[in-house]
Design a protein around this motif. Structure first.
Motif, PDB file in Angstrom:
ATOM      1  N   CYS A  25      27.583   7.890 -45.094  1.00  0.00           N
ATOM      2  CA  CYS A  25      26.754   7.133 -46.034  1.00  0.00           C
ATOM      3  C   CYS A  25      25.257   7.288 -45.742  1.00  0.00           C
ATOM      4  O   CYS A  25      24.426   6.976 -46.584  1.00  0.00           O
ATOM      5  N   GLY A  26      24.920   7.767 -44.524  1.00  0.00           N
ATOM      6  CA  GLY A  26      23.520   7.979 -44.186  1.00  0.00           C
ATOM      7  C   GLY A  26      22.747   6.719 -43.848  1.00  0.00           C
ATOM      8  O   GLY A  26      21.523   6.741 -43.776  1.00  0.00           O
ATOM      9  N   ASN A  27      23.455   5.611 -43.617  1.00  0.00           N
ATOM     10  CA  ASN A  27      22.791   4.337 -43.327  1.00  0.00           C
ATOM     11  C   ASN A  27      22.667   4.040 -41.838  1.00  0.00           C
ATOM     12  O   ASN A  27      22.278   2.935 -41.471  1.00  0.00           O
ATOM     13  N   GLY A  28      22.999   4.991 -40.994  1.00  0.00           N
ATOM     14  CA  GLY A  28      22.874   4.775 -39.555  1.00  0.00           C
ATOM     15  C   GLY A  28      23.925   3.847 -38.980  1.00  0.00           C
ATOM     16  O   GLY A  28      23.651   3.103 -38.032  1.00  0.00           O
ATOM     17  N   CYS A  29      25.104   3.859 -39.523  1.00  0.00           N
ATOM     18  CA  CYS A  29      26.194   3.002 -39.037  1.00  0.00           C
ATOM     19  C   CYS A  29      26.464   3.278 -37.560  1.00  0.00           C
ATOM     20  O   CYS A  29      26.299   4.391 -37.087  1.00  0.00           O
ATOM     21  N   ASP A  30      26.870   2.232 -36.854  1.00  0.00           N
ATOM     22  CA  ASP A  30      27.210   2.369 -35.445  1.00  0.00           C
ATOM     23  C   ASP A  30      28.569   1.726 -35.223  1.00  0.00           C
ATOM     24  O   ASP A  30      28.658   0.494 -35.214  1.00  0.00           O
ATOM     25  N   PRO A  31      29.633   2.517 -35.107  1.00  0.00           N
ATOM     26  CA  PRO A  31      29.626   3.967 -34.998  1.00  0.00           C
ATOM     27  C   PRO A  31      29.648   4.622 -36.370  1.00  0.00           C
ATOM     28  O   PRO A  31      30.220   4.093 -37.317  1.00  0.00           O
ATOM     29  N   CYS A  32      29.069   5.774 -36.433  1.00  0.00           N
ATOM     30  CA  CYS A  32      29.116   6.613 -37.635  1.00  0.00           C
ATOM     31  C   CYS A  32      30.505   7.261 -37.694  1.00  0.00           C
ATOM     32  O   CYS A  32      31.174   7.398 -36.667  1.00  0.00           O
ATOM     33  N   ILE A  33      30.928   7.672 -38.876  1.00  0.00           N
ATOM     34  CA  ILE A  33      32.234   8.333 -38.984  1.00  0.00           C
ATOM     35  C   ILE A  33      32.289   9.588 -38.125  1.00  0.00           C
ATOM     36  O   ILE A  33      33.350   9.965 -37.655  1.00  0.00           O
ATOM     37  N   PHE A  34      31.140  10.210 -37.885  1.00  0.00           N
ATOM     38  CA  PHE A  34      31.122  11.409 -37.054  1.00  0.00           C
ATOM     39  C   PHE A  34      31.243  11.062 -35.573  1.00  0.00           C
ATOM     40  O   PHE A  34      31.784  11.835 -34.800  1.00  0.00           O
ATOM     41  N   ASP A  35      30.764   9.879 -35.180  1.00  0.00           N
ATOM     42  CA  ASP A  35      30.973   9.407 -33.804  1.00  0.00           C
ATOM     43  C   ASP A  35      32.454   9.126 -33.583  1.00  0.00           C
ATOM     44  O   ASP A  35      33.028   9.492 -32.555  1.00  0.00           O
ATOM     45  N   THR A  36      33.058   8.490 -34.564  1.00  0.00           N
ATOM     46  CA  THR A  36      34.487   8.174 -34.489  1.00  0.00           C
ATOM     47  C   THR A  36      35.307   9.463 -34.436  1.00  0.00           C
ATOM     48  O   THR A  36      36.250   9.578 -33.646  1.00  0.00           O
ATOM     49  N   TYR A  37      34.931  10.436 -35.256  1.00  0.00           N
ATOM     50  CA  TYR A  37      35.625  11.720 -35.253  1.00  0.00           C
ATOM     51  C   TYR A  37      35.470  12.421 -33.906  1.00  0.00           C
ATOM     52  O   TYR A  37      36.445  12.957 -33.367  1.00  0.00           O
ATOM     53  N   ALA A  38      34.263  12.420 -33.346  1.00  0.00           N
ATOM     54  CA  ALA A  38      34.022  13.086 -32.062  1.00  0.00           C
ATOM     55  C   ALA A  38      34.895  12.470 -30.970  1.00  0.00           C
ATOM     56  O   ALA A  38      35.468  13.193 -30.144  1.00  0.00           O
ATOM     57  N   GLN A  39      35.031  11.137 -30.967  1.00  0.00           N
ATOM     58  CA  GLN A  39      35.880  10.479 -29.972  1.00  0.00           C
ATOM     59  C   GLN A  39      37.350  10.829 -30.206  1.00  0.00           C
ATOM     60  O   GLN A  39      38.091  11.104 -29.263  1.00  0.00           O
ATOM     61  N   ALA A  40      37.772  10.835 -31.461  1.00  0.00           N
ATOM     62  CA  ALA A  40      39.155  11.187 -31.781  1.00  0.00           C
ATOM     63  C   ALA A  40      39.450  12.636 -31.394  1.00  0.00           C
ATOM     64  O   ALA A  40      40.539  12.942 -30.897  1.00  0.00           O
ATOM     65  N   LEU A  41      38.496  13.532 -31.597  1.00  0.00           N
ATOM     66  CA  LEU A  41      38.678  14.933 -31.236  1.00  0.00           C
ATOM     67  C   LEU A  41      38.789  15.089 -29.724  1.00  0.00           C
ATOM     68  O   LEU A  41      39.623  15.854 -29.227  1.00  0.00           O
ATOM     69  N   GLN A  42      37.980  14.351 -28.992  1.00  0.00           N
ATOM     70  CA  GLN A  42      38.064  14.382 -27.527  1.00  0.00           C
ATOM     71  C   GLN A  42      39.431  13.880 -27.060  1.00  0.00           C
ATOM     72  O   GLN A  42      40.061  14.488 -26.188  1.00  0.00           O
ATOM     73  N   ASN A  43      39.903  12.786 -27.650  1.00  0.00           N
ATOM     74  CA  ASN A  43      41.230  12.256 -27.314  1.00  0.00           C
ATOM     75  C   ASN A  43      42.319  13.259 -27.646  1.00  0.00           C
ATOM     76  O   ASN A  43      43.260  13.451 -26.861  1.00  0.00           O
ATOM     77  N   TYR A  44      42.208  13.911 -28.803  1.00  0.00           N
ATOM     78  CA  TYR A  44      43.185  14.913 -29.213  1.00  0.00           C
ATOM     79  C   TYR A  44      43.249  16.055 -28.206  1.00  0.00           C
ATOM     80  O   TYR A  44      44.331  16.485 -27.817  1.00  0.00           O
ATOM     81  N   ARG A  45      42.099  16.549 -27.796  1.00  0.00           N
ATOM     82  CA  ARG A  45      42.070  17.661 -26.843  1.00  0.00           C
ATOM     83  C   ARG A  45      42.703  17.274 -25.509  1.00  0.00           C
ATOM     84  O   ARG A  45      43.420  18.078 -24.901  1.00  0.00           O
ATOM     85  N   THR A  46      42.469  16.048 -25.073  1.00  0.00           N
ATOM     86  CA  THR A  46      43.078  15.560 -23.833  1.00  0.00           C
ATOM     87  C   THR A  46      44.594  15.469 -23.990  1.00  0.00           C
ATOM     88  O   THR A  46      45.350  15.921 -23.127  1.00  0.00           O
ATOM     89  N   GLU A  47      45.043  14.896 -25.110  1.00  0.00           N
ATOM     90  CA  GLU A  47      46.478  14.768 -25.375  1.00  0.00           C
ATOM     91  C   GLU A  47      47.136  16.138 -25.529  1.00  0.00           C
ATOM     92  O   GLU A  47      48.254  16.351 -25.060  1.00  0.00           O
ATOM     93  N   LEU A  48      46.437  17.072 -26.180  1.00  0.00           N
ATOM     94  CA  LEU A  48      46.980  18.414 -26.372  1.00  0.00           C
ATOM     95  C   LEU A  48      47.150  19.130 -25.037  1.00  0.00           C
ATOM     96  O   LEU A  48      48.181  19.765 -24.790  1.00  0.00           O
ATOM     97  N   LYS A  49      46.179  18.997 -24.168  1.00  0.00           N
ATOM     98  CA  LYS A  49      46.262  19.635 -22.853  1.00  0.00           C
ATOM     99  C   LYS A  49      47.461  19.079 -22.069  1.00  0.00           C
ATOM    100  O   LYS A  49      48.208  19.824 -21.443  1.00  0.00           O
TER     101      LYS A  49
END
Length: 63
Positions: A25-49
């Motif tokens: 949305c560009g409103n500076g949300c905390d967390p932004c959807i991209f912050d949430t995605y980055a955390q989910a991606l990190q969790n996914y990589r850990t789970e995948l390993k």
């Protein structure tokens, strides 16, 4: 190997949904959807390993 060789009791983790740039949305949300995605991606990589260490030699099927 193929998906047929996967143990249904221990399926591989699924990658998170990657939001498109226009979904922010560009409103500076905390967390932004991209912050949430980055955390989910990190969790996914850990789970995948961890999953790959339990299932050596089995490729993770693509979506």
């Amino acid at each position: 190997m193929t998906e047929a060789h996967l143990d249904p009791a221990d399926p591989p983790p699924q990658p998170p949904y990657e939001p498109a740039l226009e979904e922010c949305c560009g409103n500076g949300c905390d967390p932004c959807i991209f912050d949430t995605y980055a955390q989910a991606l990190q969790n996914y990589r850990t789970e995948l390993k961890a999953w790959q260490s339990r299932h050596p030699g089995i490729d993770v099927p693509s979506r």
